[in-house]
Design a protein around this motif. Sequence first.
Motif, short mmCIF file in Angstrom:
data_model
loop_
_atom_site.label_atom_id
_atom_site.label_comp_id
_atom_site.label_asym_id
_atom_site.label_seq_id
_atom_site.Cartn_x
_atom_site.Cartn_y
_atom_site.Cartn_z
N ALA A 42 0.82 -1.20 0.06
CA ALA A 42 -0.01 -0.08 -0.02
C ALA A 42 0.99 1.13 -0.03
CB ALA A 42 -0.93 -0.16 1.19
N LEU A 43 2.04 1.29 0.82
CA LEU A 43 2.83 2.27 0.73
C LEU A 43 3.61 2.46 -0.52
CD1 LEU A 43 4.00 4.62 2.41
CD2 LEU A 43 5.91 3.10 3.13
N LEU A 44 3.97 1.70 -1.13
CA LEU A 44 4.52 1.81 -2.58
C LEU A 44 3.48 2.16 -3.47
CD1 LEU A 44 6.66 -1.64 -2.67
CD2 LEU A 44 7.44 0.86 -2.61
N GLN A 45 2.18 1.99 -3.40
CA GLN A 45 1.35 2.19 -4.46
C GLN A 45 0.94 3.83 -4.19
OE1 GLN A 45 -1.66 -0.64 -3.84
NE2 GLN A 45 -0.69 -2.02 -5.27
N THR A 46 1.32 4.31 -2.99
CA THR A 46 1.13 5.86 -2.86
C THR A 46 2.03 6.43 -3.80
OG1 THR A 46 0.92 5.61 -0.50
CG2 THR A 46 1.72 7.46 -1.21
N PHE A 47 3.10 6.01 -4.52
CA PHE A 47 3.69 6.66 -5.56
C PHE A 47 3.42 5.66 -6.79
CE2 PHE A 47 5.61 7.49 -1.55
CZ PHE A 47 5.87 8.90 -1.61
N SER A 48 2.39 5.29 -6.99
CA SER A 48 2.25 4.44 -8.45
C SER A 48 2.14 5.45 -9.46
CB SER A 48 0.79 3.45 -8.19
OG SER A 48 -0.01 4.67 -8.00
N SER A 49 2.28 4.74 -10.59
CA SER A 49 2.29 5.65 -11.77
C SER A 49 1.02 6.51 -12.10
CB SER A 49 2.25 4.71 -13.26
OG SER A 49 1.24 3.97 -13.48
N ALA A 50 -0.11 5.98 -11.46
CA ALA A 50 -1.63 6.64 -11.75
C ALA A 50 -1.79 7.72 -10.88
CB ALA A 50 -2.71 5.67 -11.24
N SER A 51 -1.01 7.43 -9.46
CA SER A 51 -1.12 8.76 -8.47
C SER A 51 -0.12 9.81 -8.96
CB SER A 51 -0.72 8.14 -7.13
OG SER A 51 0.65 7.86 -7.10
N LEU A 52 0.82 9.43 -9.61
CA LEU A 52 2.02 10.45 -9.97
C LEU A 52 1.37 11.30 -11.21
CD1 LEU A 52 5.32 8.43 -9.63
CD2 LEU A 52 4.61 10.32 -8.29
N LEU A 53 0.64 10.66 -12.09
CA LEU A 53 0.15 11.21 -13.29
C LEU A 53 -1.01 12.09 -12.60
CD1 LEU A 53 -0.17 11.44 -16.28
CD2 LEU A 53 -1.99 9.60 -15.99
N ALA A 54 -1.87 11.94 -11.74
CA ALA A 54 -2.99 12.56 -10.95
C ALA A 54 -2.26 13.74 -10.44
CB ALA A 54 -3.56 11.84 -10.08
#
Length: 247
Positions: A42-54
């Motif tokens: 979950a912590l790694l997905q805080t910096f997922s490509s989708a969130s970075l794009l948003a």
Amino acid sequence: MQGFYSKLDSSPSSSPLLGAGLGGDGAPMPLSLALETKRAQALLQTFSSASLLASAGLGMFCVVADHVLQLSVIQPHLWLRATLDNATHGLVGLWSWAVVIGLRKKSDLYEVLLAGLLASIIDLDHFYMAGSLSLKAAVSLPQRPPLHCSSLIPVICLSLRFLMWVGRLKDAWCSLPWMLFISMATHHVRDAVRHGLWMCPFGNTVPVPYWLYVSTTATLPHLCSVLMYLTGTRDVISTKHGVAIDV
């Protein structure tokens, strides 16, 4: 924005609720290790490509909105300029909170709308300070109004968290102090481009460079997500909804 979250694997082999998960080789995984693995994911997905794009989209929106406000057709009209400026505060707060929690269900939409509303109504203290409903008086104050003191952000958010603990409010409200943090922080950082941050009782900082305002606004949702993870807020929300909330 529905891609900003991932559901927990509901299979028996990986559900920590059933006692233990299975490792990559099929061997039983201790419960504590399974939980830590889920949290790390979950912590790694805080910096997922989708969130970075948003977040990049949020930064681009800030730039576009500010350029629109500088148009010659808008500048001469005080009410129009103030309305659009306040709407921008609201949209930035709304967008930021949407990045933090994602949009998984209808109630999440209500949350992001509330975050936008909170980011907008901060400016009502201009009228309170002016003692008048006159917009001209509200934007011509000799000093900044109380809700624009950045030192109050941690005080207000921590006080709200304490009151929620005393009142034994349900877990559904556990993210409210973080929502308030995002709403106030994005508003203050945006205002700081012109006026700096008011760190009472120490005074004002120098105006924040524009590039720093945009980059800070774009990274605040990720900072908030990490802090929610470290304080256990994400675990509470995930347990309540049965999903891993990430951005």
